[in-house]
Design a protein around this motif. Structure first.
Motif, short mmCIF file in Angstrom:
data_model
loop_
_atom_site.label_atom_id
_atom_site.label_comp_id
_atom_site.label_asym_id
_atom_site.label_seq_id
_atom_site.Cartn_x
_atom_site.Cartn_y
_atom_site.Cartn_z
N GLU A 75 -9.65 -6.26 -4.51
CA GLU A 75 -8.71 -5.21 -4.89
C GLU A 75 -7.30 -5.79 -4.87
N THR A 76 -6.51 -5.41 -5.86
CA THR A 76 -5.11 -5.81 -5.94
C THR A 76 -4.29 -4.54 -6.03
N ARG A 77 -3.26 -4.46 -5.19
CA ARG A 77 -2.37 -3.30 -5.17
C ARG A 77 -0.93 -3.77 -5.20
N ASN A 78 -0.09 -3.03 -5.90
CA ASN A 78 1.36 -3.21 -5.82
C ASN A 78 1.90 -2.11 -4.94
N LEU A 79 2.58 -2.50 -3.85
CA LEU A 79 3.07 -1.53 -2.87
C LEU A 79 4.58 -1.68 -2.69
N PRO A 80 5.26 -0.59 -2.31
CA PRO A 80 6.71 -0.61 -2.18
C PRO A 80 7.20 -1.14 -0.82
#
Length: 147
Positions: free
Chosen positions: A6-11
């Motif tokens: 899984e790949t996520r872009n997080l702030p």
């Protein structure tokens, strides 16, 4: 056997997410099915810390302890976990954190197989959902800590 990537872009910054994943002692506070954790050893090896840790996982009628070697690569913001003892035939997971504009990219990978065929079948039915729930738990924890 089952794998999940899984790949996520997080702030959040890559360092914040790395610190959160590296904080194994606090997993029971937020991680689904994690009933307890214990850090057995930590050895510094240059830019790496090599940790041996026990986690107790509790899921329905199953309660299992397993030991892992967790290698924390602080310079590369990479966490590599290798199974040592417990209910698995094998288990390997990795976390990679990279700063991007507006936050960071988190890459998570896990591959494992239980020794117990019944437990493997039970987990197999909900595996992807369970892995997504774990990643969301880290994301929610980051929101609680860093916002």
């Amino acid at each position: 056997m089952p794998t999940h990537k899984e790949t996520r872009n997080l702030p959040y910054t890559a360092n914040q997410m790395y610190d959160l994943v590296a904080d194994v002692a606090n997993y029971p506070e937020f991680l689904p099915w994690c009933a307890a954790s214990r850090i057995k050893t930590v050895i510094s090896d240059g830019p790496r810390d090599i940790m041996t840790a026990d986690l107790i996982i509790s899921f329905k009628v199953f309660r299992e302890r397993f030991t892992s070697k967790v290698v924390l690569h602080s310079d590369d913001l990479f966490v590599d976990t290798e199974y040592l003892d417990g209910p698995f035939k094998y288990m390997k997971s990795t976390w990679q954190f990279v700063d991007v504009e507006g936050g960071c990219t988190v890459e998570f990978f896990v591959d494992f197989e239980f020794k117990n065929a019944i437990l493997q079948r039970v987990i197999g039915l909900v595996f992807n959902e369970a892995m997504q729930r774990i990643v969301r738990a880290f994301e929610a924890r980051a929101g609680n800590l860093y916002r």
